[in-house]
Design a protein around this motif. Structure first.
Motif, mmCIF file in Angstrom:
data_model
loop_
_atom_site.group_PDB
_atom_site.id
_atom_site.type_symbol
_atom_site.label_atom_id
_atom_site.label_comp_id
_atom_site.label_asym_id
_atom_site.label_seq_id
_atom_site.Cartn_x
_atom_site.Cartn_y
_atom_site.Cartn_z
ATOM 1 N N PRO A 404 0.047 5.748 -1.049
ATOM 2 C CA PRO A 404 0.422 5.011 0.166
ATOM 3 C C PRO A 404 -0.715 4.824 1.156
ATOM 4 O O PRO A 404 -0.640 3.944 2.010
ATOM 5 N N ALA A 405 -1.763 5.635 1.065
ATOM 6 C CA ALA A 405 -2.920 5.458 1.940
ATOM 7 C C ALA A 405 -3.895 4.427 1.394
ATOM 8 O O ALA A 405 -4.837 4.027 2.094
ATOM 9 N N HIS A 406 -3.686 3.994 0.161
ATOM 10 C CA HIS A 406 -4.568 3.020 -0.484
ATOM 11 C C HIS A 406 -3.702 2.031 -1.265
ATOM 12 O O HIS A 406 -3.584 2.130 -2.485
ATOM 13 N N VAL A 407 -3.125 1.088 -0.572
ATOM 14 C CA VAL A 407 -2.242 0.115 -1.220
ATOM 15 C C VAL A 407 -3.054 -1.106 -1.622
ATOM 16 O O VAL A 407 -3.767 -1.701 -0.804
ATOM 17 N N PHE A 408 -2.957 -1.470 -2.880
ATOM 18 C CA PHE A 408 -3.647 -2.655 -3.402
ATOM 19 C C PHE A 408 -2.934 -3.885 -2.850
ATOM 20 O O PHE A 408 -2.064 -4.468 -3.488
ATOM 21 N N ASP A 409 -3.327 -4.280 -1.632
ATOM 22 C CA ASP A 409 -2.525 -5.257 -0.898
ATOM 23 C C ASP A 409 -3.244 -6.592 -0.710
ATOM 24 O O ASP A 409 -3.413 -7.057 0.415
ATOM 25 N N LEU A 410 -3.652 -7.186 -1.819
ATOM 26 C CA LEU A 410 -4.161 -8.540 -1.707
ATOM 27 C C LEU A 410 -3.088 -9.402 -1.052
ATOM 28 O O LEU A 410 -1.940 -9.387 -1.488
ATOM 29 N N PRO A 411 -3.439 -10.159 -0.015
ATOM 30 C CA PRO A 411 -2.414 -10.927 0.685
ATOM 31 C C PRO A 411 -1.933 -12.112 -0.128
ATOM 32 O O PRO A 411 -2.673 -12.673 -0.927
#
Length: 418
Positions: A404-411
């Motif tokens: 949860p501290a490193h979410v692969f969050d490409l928009p």
């Protein structure tokens, strides 16, 4: 519905947000749909020096949670089959396959299947270039014209500009003539020089180094550079100097549409008719050094750490530390939390690459703080509503649970057309 340049994009969502795809430019990325923003579970977590949770322990409860979010993404995005692997030293492994590898036969998806990996090929091609840099045969800051003739602005575009996606060259896969040629016969073979011709008919878009713009043309040039300076065909060089030393016995650079068995059937709507078609027999030569390679789950698990550290599994250097440090310098792409170095990205701490080729998507990433590897392989590239790549959806959903501290969050783009 015709092909688009998203077929060889790393994170088409980021490329869209940067305005580099053949879609309307958007000014603000939208978050992942709430349906995929799964709540974090409660199991214990590994903790970084800063005190923030890095990766959660792979408990049976967490594994069940991963099962649930993967199945949820499959249903929402209508994905036929997917394989997911998560590995952290000292923790239990998570390796699961879901759905079908072939809708016609009902064959189940399984971890041993060969898959096309699209733009993950770029990590291999750039590795070959960096090995030549280590050997003093190539200079990162040399103009590409030093090695190859006929490149527009070849006296100013450097090898570093090509590997870092900052050359300003036009992407051949966005050329209308190329798209027409490919859609008329997906089994057609293309040569690297033919691919470059589609690019070079266009003017250079900006001064080298001025900004990030993802471009497959860059990798075709780097592949030719490897061949010229090594004296070997690209596939032969990779087999001898990268794949064999890394122990990647199920990874190959095809010369045509060969596809070892067992493999999954692929499904795409990137067709001339817009109808969903099977793609396993299509010729990936149009991707060549930018996207033609094939691999499987176990090999990509090994490659994730190898490419992120620059060290082969036996402890020998794949590239020297100084060169690896330059590779991992990942300037911003213009999208928050997403940097791109030399043929590799860093998204919220996850280092690696993804791939998308008609019918297939993949994601191979490594989190150095906990030495965690995530690999996702699926047999469709059909986007979720809004133009979100299914591979990105899986990456986001999985990392929301495990890190949860490193979410692969490409928009995701606010709107897009394919």
């Amino acid at each position: 519905m015709p092909y688009t340049s998203a077929m060889l994009r790393w994170g088409a969502a980021v490329a869209v947000a940067l305005g580099t795809l053949a879609v309307p430019l958007v000014t603000a990325p939208a978050p992942v749909p709430a349906a995929f923003a799964a709540p974090s579970p409660a199991p214990s977590a590994s903790t970084s020096a800063s005190g923030s949770p890095d990766v959660r322990d792979m408990t049976p409860a967490l594994a069940r949670r991963l099962d649930a979010v993967v199945r949820h993404v499959m249903r929402e995005a209508d994905v036929p089959g997917v394989t997911v692997g998560v590995w952290t030293p000292g923790h239990s492994d998570y390796v699961r396959s879901f759905g079908v590898a072939n809708k016609a036969t009902g064959r189940q998806m399984s971890p041993d299947l060969y898959m096309r990996i699209g733009s993950e090929t770029k990590t291999f091609t750039v590795t070959a270039v960096l090995q030549l840099v280590d050997q003093g045969k190539v200079g990162l800051d040399d103009p590409v014209g030093t090695y190859l003739d006929g490149v527009p602005d070849g006296d100013r575009i450097t090898v570093r500009d090509l590997a870092g996606m900052r050359s300003g060259l036009f992407d051949y896969s966005e050329d209308d003539g190329f798209l027409k040629a490919l859609t008329s016969d997906p089994q057609r073979a293309f040569t690297p020089r033919q691919l470059l011709a589609y690019s070079f008919r266009h003017r250079v878009m900006f001064r080298p180094g001025e900004k990030f713009s993802y471009c497959n043309t860059n990798l075709i040039l780097l592949g030719l550079l490897v061949e010229k300076e090594s004296g070997q065909r690209l596939g032969d060089y990779l087999a001898q100097h990268v794949l064999a030393p890394a122990g990647l016995s199920h990874t190959l650079f095809p010369t045509g549409n060969e596809f070892p068995a067992p493999h999954a059937q692929g499904y795409t709507d990137q067709t001339a008719s817009g109808k969903v078609e099977e793609t396993a027999g299509w010729d990936p030569s149009w991707g060549w050094a930018a996207g033609a390679m094939i691999s499987n789950l176990d090999d990509l698990r090994t490659w994730a750490r190898t490419v992120a550290t620059g060290v082969f599994p036996d402890g020998t250097a794949m590239v020297g530390p100084a060169v690896q440090k330059q590779r991992l310098a990942t300037p911003s792409t213009g999208v928050q939390g997403a940097g791109y170095g030399l043929g590799i990205f860093d998204v919220q701490g996850w280092i690696g690459h993804n791939g998308s080729l008609p019918g297939y998507e993949s994601l191979t990433v490594y989190l150095p703080s906990t030495r965690t590897t995530v690999v996702v392989l699926l047999n469709t590239d059909i986007s979720y509503k809004g133009g979100i790549e299914p591979g990105t959806l899986f990456g986001q959903a999985i990392t929301r649970v495990i890190s949860p501290a490193h979410v692969f969050d490409l928009p995701a783009p606010a709107s897009a057309t394919r």
